[in-house]
Motif scaffolding. Structure first.
Motif, short mmCIF file in Angstrom:
data_model
loop_
_atom_site.label_atom_id
_atom_site.label_comp_id
_atom_site.label_asym_id
_atom_site.label_seq_id
_atom_site.Cartn_x
_atom_site.Cartn_y
_atom_site.Cartn_z
N ILE A 1 0.81 -1.50 0.23
CA ILE A 1 -0.21 -0.40 -0.19
C ILE A 1 0.93 1.50 -0.33
O ILE A 1 1.80 1.35 0.58
CB ILE A 1 -0.49 0.10 1.44
CG1 ILE A 1 -0.63 -0.35 2.60
CG2 ILE A 1 -1.56 -0.84 1.02
CD1 ILE A 1 -1.02 0.54 3.42
N ARG A 2 0.67 2.33 -0.71
CA ARG A 2 0.54 3.56 -0.75
C ARG A 2 0.66 4.77 -1.46
O ARG A 2 -0.77 4.24 -2.05
CB ARG A 2 2.62 3.11 -1.87
CG ARG A 2 1.95 2.90 -2.79
CD ARG A 2 3.04 2.62 -4.38
NE ARG A 2 3.40 1.73 -5.25
CZ ARG A 2 2.97 2.45 -6.11
NH1 ARG A 2 3.27 4.11 -6.22
NH2 ARG A 2 2.70 2.17 -7.67
N SER A 3 0.48 5.60 -1.48
CA SER A 3 -0.40 6.76 -1.68
C SER A 3 0.97 8.36 -2.08
O SER A 3 1.17 8.71 -2.00
CB SER A 3 -0.87 7.24 -0.93
OG SER A 3 -0.14 7.85 -0.17
N ASN A 4 1.88 7.55 -3.34
CA ASN A 4 2.69 8.79 -3.39
C ASN A 4 2.74 8.68 -5.24
O ASN A 4 3.37 8.34 -6.09
CB ASN A 4 4.57 7.37 -3.41
CG ASN A 4 4.70 5.93 -4.04
OD1 ASN A 4 3.62 5.55 -4.22
ND2 ASN A 4 5.54 5.54 -3.44
N TYR A 5 1.69 8.61 -5.71
CA TYR A 5 1.01 9.38 -6.82
C TYR A 5 1.73 10.63 -7.62
O TYR A 5 1.85 11.42 -6.58
CB TYR A 5 0.14 8.54 -7.39
CG TYR A 5 -0.56 6.82 -7.80
CD1 TYR A 5 -0.55 6.54 -9.28
CD2 TYR A 5 -0.11 6.69 -6.41
CE1 TYR A 5 -0.24 5.63 -8.96
CE2 TYR A 5 -0.54 4.74 -6.69
CZ TYR A 5 -0.79 4.41 -8.00
OH TYR A 5 -0.68 2.42 -8.20
N GLN B 1 2.49 -0.07 8.29
CA GLN B 1 2.72 0.98 7.80
C GLN B 1 4.75 1.03 7.58
O GLN B 1 4.86 1.87 9.26
CB GLN B 1 2.35 1.92 7.93
CG GLN B 1 0.71 2.51 7.60
CD GLN B 1 -0.50 3.24 7.90
OE1 GLN B 1 -0.48 4.09 9.33
NE2 GLN B 1 -0.42 4.24 6.92
N ARG B 2 5.05 0.03 7.54
CA ARG B 2 6.55 0.21 7.41
C ARG B 2 7.13 1.44 6.29
O ARG B 2 8.75 1.40 6.73
CB ARG B 2 7.40 -1.11 7.42
CG ARG B 2 6.68 -1.96 8.72
CD ARG B 2 7.36 -3.29 8.60
NE ARG B 2 6.37 -3.99 7.20
CZ ARG B 2 6.57 -5.12 7.08
NH1 ARG B 2 7.45 -5.86 7.92
NH2 ARG B 2 5.36 -5.88 6.41
N GLY B 3 6.58 1.67 5.68
CA GLY B 3 7.76 2.57 4.78
C GLY B 3 7.68 2.20 3.47
O GLY B 3 7.92 1.24 3.69
N ILE B 4 7.97 3.14 3.03
CA ILE B 4 8.24 2.44 1.19
C ILE B 4 9.14 3.42 0.55
O ILE B 4 9.20 4.98 0.57
CB ILE B 4 7.21 2.52 0.18
CG1 ILE B 4 7.47 2.14 -1.40
CG2 ILE B 4 6.13 3.69 0.49
CD1 ILE B 4 6.53 1.45 -2.01
N LEU B 5 10.66 3.20 -0.16
CA LEU B 5 11.86 3.64 -0.45
C LEU B 5 11.59 3.63 -1.67
O LEU B 5 12.12 2.16 -1.95
CB LEU B 5 13.22 2.72 0.54
CG LEU B 5 14.10 3.37 0.33
CD1 LEU B 5 14.37 4.62 1.53
CD2 LEU B 5 15.11 2.56 1.67
N GLN C 1 7.85 7.12 1.85
CA GLN C 1 6.69 7.97 2.25
C GLN C 1 6.52 7.01 3.79
O GLN C 1 6.54 5.48 3.42
CB GLN C 1 6.06 7.13 1.08
CG GLN C 1 4.43 7.58 1.69
CD GLN C 1 2.95 7.40 1.09
OE1 GLN C 1 3.06 6.90 0.13
NE2 GLN C 1 2.03 8.55 1.00
N GLN C 2 6.69 7.42 4.60
CA GLN C 2 6.52 6.89 6.01
C GLN C 2 5.04 5.65 6.28
O GLN C 2 5.10 4.55 6.80
CB GLN C 2 6.79 7.45 7.16
CG GLN C 2 6.90 6.40 8.59
CD GLN C 2 7.74 5.70 8.68
OE1 GLN C 2 9.03 5.89 8.41
NE2 GLN C 2 7.25 4.34 8.90
N ARG C 3 4.22 5.78 5.66
CA ARG C 3 2.95 5.50 5.72
C ARG C 3 2.82 5.04 4.53
O ARG C 3 1.48 4.12 4.83
CB ARG C 3 1.46 6.48 4.95
CG ARG C 3 1.89 7.47 6.32
CD ARG C 3 0.79 9.10 5.72
NE ARG C 3 -0.33 8.32 5.98
CZ ARG C 3 -0.98 9.37 4.89
NH1 ARG C 3 -0.75 9.57 4.43
NH2 ARG C 3 -1.98 8.71 5.12
N GLY C 4 3.42 3.93 3.94
CA GLY C 4 3.38 3.18 3.40
C GLY C 4 3.42 1.85 3.70
O GLY C 4 4.68 1.99 4.61
#
Lengths: 95, 416
Positions: free
Chosen positions: B79-83, B114-118, B174-177
């Motif tokens: 899951i992510r919201s980095n569009y 929510q471990r984040g996305i790099l 994004q930390q919330r990803g």
């Protein structure tokens, strides 16, 4: 997948670039009635069948010819491969 | 039955004999107000929000196999919201917010983590593009920070920072990803919908639509004809096949995406990591397996299995990013159908047939969208107006010259 190129024999599909539905050969005329609608359908809409599919593959890592490959989208079995040039001429294009 | 600590204790002390099935198995009624075609994540979420948030009643979900047997049952769970684009980003931010409250909302443990996305970058131009994307994320309050190489070294020292061709220069973080337990999403939505009286009809394949004078009056199924005031299709990879029964051609091609899981390892990855120089992304499941994937195979298919050149390509990406992945053994791999749209963005819209609605074109990013897709589809079905964050996800956007093309790749589904 192995594509049996009509001129070069069996080739690995990884040598090719895939474009999609072979109906794209039938590009609508650029002038005339209802051009915008015809062009919209040509560029954006697809049949997307589950079963036999005619599609355009480009032999980029080979002789750079365009092929029309007939492939079953359920089994990946290829039943025929033709040069796109021959298919287009048969349809009355590129005379 | 609501799940809580007390019920676990009580059941534990009484031999766990009191647990009831999480949903019923009803027979189809002759008529419903709304029929949702497709019992995957999006269909069940739609049923859940229709019944729980929009107060709709008399709803059925029809599913060809068993619920959650498609892409929600096997994906890479990100899951992510980095569009970037305004047609997409507010929608995915809504989805993230729904994820954040989901488990309390539907009283089910979906293991939202929510471990984040790099998102790693490897060049100056890519850094600039990521900074722009980060700014777009801040416009919707999605967060996101640019990390330096030193900060990434601290998080994941095992990456190949000094790769001769693709040195790692920094990242957008994004930390919330994060990741979510995918099956639990389907089950939680199904249970929540069922508790409000939604009929979940499994082994009920739609074989045709009843269309009369341009209005859809119901569906033909393997369990008989079911009439409905509204029919809402959301069948992902089968979109082309199902909508062709209504005589529609779609701006969608079905492709296959492969995914891979390694043997279980000790906790290694801080969250999701994506390689910026090729297409490779990896996360670690709660069981410890590295879950990773890359590009779609790139040709039309319904075969649900891919070919070896893409396997090689994905593994090369993995080796270029984190060479230690070469020591992990592959446990399993699979392929699933992706409804690839002409601009890489989805559709939640009415069709030209009255009473027939369509949700699809999620490409290989449908999982993260599950709650917002359900919420916006439910909004459309309940109010016959698009939800404010989904106003651009229209079927006619190509005709109007208004695609939402995140990648700028043009109408070429296998490039999105």
């Amino acid at each position: 997948m192995i594509i049996k190129h009509p001129l070069l024999g069996p080739r690995d599909a990884a040598e090719f670039v895939y474009l999609g539905d072979a109906n794209m050969i039938k590009r609508p005329e650029g002038f005339g009635e209802n051009v915008e609608e015809a062009m919209y359908e040509h560029v954006y809409l697809r049949e997307n069948p589950a079963g036999e599919h005619h599609e355009l593959w480009y032999h980029e890592q080979g002789d750079r010819s365009w092929l029309v490959v007939t492939r079953n989208t359920l089994t990946h079995e290829i039943s025929s491969v033709e040069l796109a040039r021959d298919v287009a001429r048969r349809k009355g294009r590129s005379k | 039955m609501r799940y809580n600590a007390l019920s676990i204790l009580k059941q534990g002390l009484t031999g766990n004999k009191g647990w009831a099935p999480a949903w019923r198995e009803p027979d189809p009624k002759p008529e419903y107000d709304i029929i949702i075609v497709g019992g995957g994540g999006h269909g069940l979420a739609t049923a859940y929000y229709l019944s729980n948030k929009f107060g709709m009643k008399n709803i059925a979900v029809v599913e060809k196999g068993w619920i959650g047997s498609g892409n929600v049952g096997r994906n890479t769970t990100l899951i992510r919201s980095n569009y970037l684009l305004e047609g997409n980003q507010p929608f995915y931010e809504l989805s993230m917010q729904l994820w954040e409250g989901l488990e309390q909302d539907f009283n089910y443990n979906a293991m939202v983590s929510q471990r984040g996305i790099l998102n790693l970058y490897h060049s100056d131009s890519q850094r600039d593009a990521f900074a722009r994307r980060g700014n777009a994320m801040h416009l919707t309050g999605s967060g996101g920070v640019m990390l330096s190489e030193a900060e990434i070294r601290e998080k994941c020292p095992y990456l190949d920072f000094d790769n001769a061709r693709f040195p790692i220069k920094g990242a957008l973080w994004q930390q919330r990803g994060g990741t979510v337990r995918h099956d639990a999403v389907a089950w939680g939505f199904a249970r929540g919908a069922d508790m409000k009286g939604v009929d979940i009809l499994q082994n009920c394949e739609v074989t045709g639509f009843q269309i009369d004078n341009g209005v859809c009056k119901g569906v033909e199924t393997s369990r008989g004809t079911i009439r409905a005031k509204k029919v809402a299709v959301c069948v992902a990879g089968s979109s082309g096949r199902v909508m062709s029964m209504a005589g529609m051609r779609l701006p969608i091609e079905s492709h296959v995406l492969q995914a891979f899981v390694s043997e279980g390892l000790k906790p290694t990855l801080p969250g999701v990591i994506t390689f910026g120089a090729g297409h490779f992304y990896v996360s670690q499941s709660d069981k410890g397996g590295l879950v990773f994937g890359g590009d779609i195979d790139g040709y039309n298919t319904y075969a649900q299995r891919g070919n070896l050149p893409v396997v090689e390509d994905v593994c090369e990406g993995g080796m270029a990013l984190m060479p230690m992945i070469g020591r992990a053994r592959l446990l399993r791999m699979w392929g699933g159908l992706m409804d690839m749209s002409m601009d890489g963005s989805p559709f939640i819209d009415r069709t030209h047939i009255g009473g027939l609605y369509f949700n699809g074109g999620w490409c290989y990013g449908g999982f993260k969208a599950t709650p917002a897709s359900g919420f916006c589809y439910a909004h459309l079905l309940a109010k016959d107006a698009p939800h404010p964050v989904a106003t651009q996800l229209r079927l006619d956007r190509f005709r109007r010259g208004a695609p939402i093309d995140e990648k700028g790749a043009g109408p070429q589904p296998n490039l999105h």
